[in-house]
Scaffold this motif. Structure first.
Motif, PDB file in Angstrom:
ATOM      1  N   ALA A 230     -13.155  -1.266 -27.918  1.00 52.89           N
ATOM      2  CA  ALA A 230     -12.775  -0.482 -26.742  1.00 52.89           C
ATOM      3  C   ALA A 230     -11.299  -0.694 -26.436  1.00 52.89           C
ATOM      4  O   ALA A 230     -10.812  -1.829 -26.462  1.00 52.89           O
ATOM      5  N   PRO A 231     -10.568   0.378 -26.122  1.00 51.47           N
ATOM      6  CA  PRO A 231      -9.134   0.227 -25.840  1.00 51.47           C
ATOM      7  C   PRO A 231      -8.893  -0.328 -24.444  1.00 51.47           C
ATOM      8  O   PRO A 231      -9.707  -0.146 -23.529  1.00 51.47           O
ATOM      9  N   LEU A 232      -7.770  -1.012 -24.265  1.00 54.18           N
ATOM     10  CA  LEU A 232      -7.334  -1.442 -22.940  1.00 54.18           C
ATOM     11  C   LEU A 232      -6.794  -0.231 -22.186  1.00 54.18           C
ATOM     12  O   LEU A 232      -5.959   0.520 -22.699  1.00 54.18           O
ATOM     13  N   LYS A 233      -7.296  -0.032 -20.967  1.00 57.22           N
ATOM     14  CA  LYS A 233      -6.830   1.066 -20.124  1.00 57.22           C
ATOM     15  C   LYS A 233      -6.483   0.517 -18.744  1.00 57.22           C
ATOM     16  O   LYS A 233      -7.038  -0.488 -18.303  1.00 57.22           O
ATOM     17  N   TRP A 234      -5.596   1.219 -18.063  1.00 50.07           N
ATOM     18  CA  TRP A 234      -5.100   0.735 -16.785  1.00 50.07           C
ATOM     19  C   TRP A 234      -5.998   1.132 -15.611  1.00 50.07           C
ATOM     20  O   TRP A 234      -6.308   2.310 -15.440  1.00 50.07           O
ATOM     21  N   PHE A 235      -6.416   0.134 -14.842  1.00 46.66           N
ATOM     22  CA  PHE A 235      -6.852   0.375 -13.476  1.00 46.66           C
ATOM     23  C   PHE A 235      -5.656  -0.014 -12.613  1.00 46.66           C
ATOM     24  O   PHE A 235      -5.396  -1.200 -12.385  1.00 46.66           O
TER      25      PHE A 235
ATOM     26  N   THR B 290       0.849  -1.189   0.000  1.00 43.47           N
ATOM     27  CA  THR B 290       0.000   0.000   0.000  1.00 43.47           C
ATOM     28  C   THR B 290       0.889   1.245   0.000  1.00 43.47           C
ATOM     29  O   THR B 290       1.768   1.394   0.853  1.00 43.47           O
ATOM     30  N   GLY B 291       0.693   2.104  -0.969  1.00 44.29           N
ATOM     31  CA  GLY B 291       1.526   3.295  -1.095  1.00 44.29           C
ATOM     32  C   GLY B 291       2.819   3.083  -1.859  1.00 44.29           C
ATOM     33  O   GLY B 291       3.648   3.997  -1.940  1.00 44.29           O
ATOM     34  N   ALA B 292       3.008   1.893  -2.437  1.00 45.81           N
ATOM     35  CA  ALA B 292       4.237   1.604  -3.184  1.00 45.81           C
ATOM     36  C   ALA B 292       4.281   2.403  -4.486  1.00 45.81           C
ATOM     37  O   ALA B 292       3.284   2.976  -4.923  1.00 45.81           O
ATOM     38  N   ASP B 293       5.441   2.417  -5.107  1.00 45.16           N
ATOM     39  CA  ASP B 293       5.632   3.199  -6.329  1.00 45.16           C
ATOM     40  C   ASP B 293       4.954   2.530  -7.522  1.00 45.16           C
ATOM     41  O   ASP B 293       5.119   1.327  -7.758  1.00 45.16           O
ATOM     42  N   VAL B 294       4.210   3.316  -8.285  1.00 43.76           N
ATOM     43  CA  VAL B 294       3.601   2.872  -9.533  1.00 43.76           C
ATOM     44  C   VAL B 294       4.353   3.544 -10.679  1.00 43.76           C
ATOM     45  O   VAL B 294       4.491   4.772 -10.710  1.00 43.76           O
ATOM     46  N   ILE B 295       4.853   2.733 -11.608  1.00 40.73           N
ATOM     47  CA  ILE B 295       5.642   3.219 -12.740  1.00 40.73           C
ATOM     48  C   ILE B 295       5.026   2.665 -14.012  1.00 40.73           C
ATOM     49  O   ILE B 295       4.687   1.484 -14.069  1.00 40.73           O
ATOM     50  N   ALA B 296       4.870   3.484 -15.028  1.00 43.13           N
ATOM     51  CA  ALA B 296       4.210   3.012 -16.248  1.00 43.13           C
ATOM     52  C   ALA B 296       4.918   3.512 -17.493  1.00 43.13           C
ATOM     53  O   ALA B 296       5.730   4.452 -17.455  1.00 43.13           O
TER      54      ALA B 296
ATOM     55  N   ASP C 176      -0.655   8.126  -9.248  1.00 50.09           N
ATOM     56  CA  ASP C 176      -2.089   8.211  -9.541  1.00 50.09           C
ATOM     57  C   ASP C 176      -2.373   8.573 -10.995  1.00 50.09           C
ATOM     58  O   ASP C 176      -3.474   8.314 -11.496  1.00 50.09           O
ATOM     59  N   ALA C 177      -1.400   9.177 -11.671  1.00 54.21           N
ATOM     60  CA  ALA C 177      -1.604   9.606 -13.059  1.00 54.21           C
ATOM     61  C   ALA C 177      -1.759   8.425 -14.008  1.00 54.21           C
ATOM     62  O   ALA C 177      -2.216   8.598 -15.145  1.00 54.21           O
ATOM     63  N   VAL C 178      -1.406   7.201 -13.573  1.00 53.08           N
ATOM     64  CA  VAL C 178      -1.511   6.026 -14.440  1.00 53.08           C
ATOM     65  C   VAL C 178      -2.974   5.607 -14.623  1.00 53.08           C
ATOM     66  O   VAL C 178      -3.348   5.059 -15.661  1.00 53.08           O
ATOM     67  N   MET C 179      -3.803   5.888 -13.626  1.00 49.48           N
ATOM     68  CA  MET C 179      -5.195   5.444 -13.667  1.00 49.48           C
ATOM     69  C   MET C 179      -5.914   5.935 -14.929  1.00 49.48           C
ATOM     70  O   MET C 179      -5.933   7.125 -15.241  1.00 49.48           O
ATOM     71  N   GLY C 180      -6.496   4.987 -15.669  1.00 49.14           N
ATOM     72  CA  GLY C 180      -7.290   5.324 -16.831  1.00 49.14           C
ATOM     73  C   GLY C 180      -6.505   5.612 -18.094  1.00 49.14           C
ATOM     74  O   GLY C 180      -7.096   5.964 -19.121  1.00 49.14           O
ATOM     75  N   THR C 181      -5.184   5.441 -18.047  1.00 49.73           N
ATOM     76  CA  THR C 181      -4.363   5.732 -19.223  1.00 49.73           C
ATOM     77  C   THR C 181      -4.180   4.484 -20.086  1.00 49.73           C
ATOM     78  O   THR C 181      -4.423   3.361 -19.657  1.00 49.73           O
ATOM     79  N   GLN C 182      -3.742   4.706 -21.318  1.00 53.41           N
ATOM     80  CA  GLN C 182      -3.345   3.631 -22.208  1.00 53.41           C
ATOM     81  C   GLN C 182      -1.824   3.586 -22.263  1.00 53.41           C
ATOM     82  O   GLN C 182      -1.164   4.621 -22.340  1.00 53.41           O
TER      83      GLN C 182
END
Length: 309
Positions: free
Chosen positions: A250-255, A201-207, A214-220
């Motif tokens: 429909a495109p694949l998007k990240w949750f 919980t709270g770990a780093d998300v890299i895309a 949080d900016a990754v949510m909903g992106t392609q």
């Protein structure tokens, strides 16, 4: 890459199999789960571990008992819930998440094929499943392939490919959506869903594409990853997921997020509903890579290129 041989072993009861490497049980696939109906029973991969045996998944966390490691879900399917828990409903009365008697379940039918490569570096299992609605009707005939490969004890990496063909065998079109397609913003979870350890919980998300947090949510993007530290044992790990491909328009998007909990989900219906006509199939292909250490973007990007679909 120096690939490490993999082994597969089925239990005597015919409920699960375990894939291992170098004496470590990497993944247990429970295909006949003992799961309450309100959790939308379905096969799942748990425990999930790195090559050193460190945990990279969670089972029935208190906040969402229907979360189990890595599993194929669908949160909104023509009014039925193949996700588990309450169903999101927009508008009054009963706005929000509502418990309903609408839970579907997935039933293992048979393993059509099991292959181990001559070198032992790959294990593939092809499975047939029925998706049974709350009405007890079979709505979807699924052919699912799990491919375990790329294990390298020197580099501390292994990979799992997940491919599925979902065929509508119902007499009506199937409307395949998510809470976001039903009115809740940034809640587009559906499809292949991984839930990380509570410690992450709270770990780093890299895309891919420079996106983070949080900016990754909903992106392609081609891939997304979460890197976090373990409880109980020293060090940490990284889970890298690839969006892969879909045959839907429909495109694949990240949750994807790590707060309030860590998860990665290449959602096929994040904010756009899929309509699957009778006899039509939806094909999805994804990849997860489990890395036995924490990595930053500079180290992760070459790994992401190496394992790219």
């Amino acid at each position: 890459m120096s690939e490490t041989p993999l082994r597969i072993e089925h239990d005597a009861a015919g409920t699960q199999f375990v894939v291992s490497a170098a004496g470590v049980d990497l993944a247990t696939y429970v295909y006949r789960p003992n799961t309450p109906l309100e959790e939308s029973p379905k096969p799942y991969v748990y425990p999930l571990k790195t090559l050193s045996g460190a945990p990279v998944g969670v089972y029935r966390p208190w906040d969402h008992r229907w979360h189990k490691g890595l599993q194929m879900t669908w949160s909104h399917l023509s009014g039925d819930n193949f996700w588990g828990g309450p169903t999101f409903k927009a508008g009054a009365p009963g706005h929000g998440y509502v418990w309903r008697e609408n839970h579907g379940h997935q039933v293992h039918r048979a393993f059509d094929r099991q292959d181990v490569s001559d070198s032992g570096s790959e294990v593939s299992v092809v499975q047939g499943l029925d998706w049974i609605a709350s009405s007890d009707e079979v709505w979807i005939d699924e052919t699912r392939t799990l491919r375990f490969h790329g294990a390298d004890t020197d580099d501390g990496v292994w990979a799992l490919d997940f491919t599925t063909d979902l065929t509508n065998v119902h007499h009506e079109p199937l409307e395949m959506g998510s809470p976001t397609t039903h009115g809740r913003a940034n809640a587009g979870y559906t499809g292949l869903f991984w839930r990380g350890p509570r410690a992450w919980t709270g770990a780093d998300v890299i895309a891919d594409g420079g996106q983070e947090g949080d900016a990754v949510m909903g992106t392609q993007g081609a891939w997304a990853a979460i890197t976090g530290e373990h409880d109980e044992i020293d060090g940490g790990a990284t889970v890298l997921a690839y969006a892969g491909t879909t045959t839907a328009a429909a495109p694949l998007k990240w949750f994807a997020r790590s707060s309030a909990f860590a998860c990665l989900n290449p959602s096929p219906a994040f904010d756009t509903e899929i309509k699957l006509e009778p006899g039509e199939s939806l094909s999805l292909s994804h990849r997860f890579v489990f890395i036995d250490r924490m990595v930053d973007r500079a180290e992760l990007e070459p790994i992401a290129q190496e394992f790219a679909l």
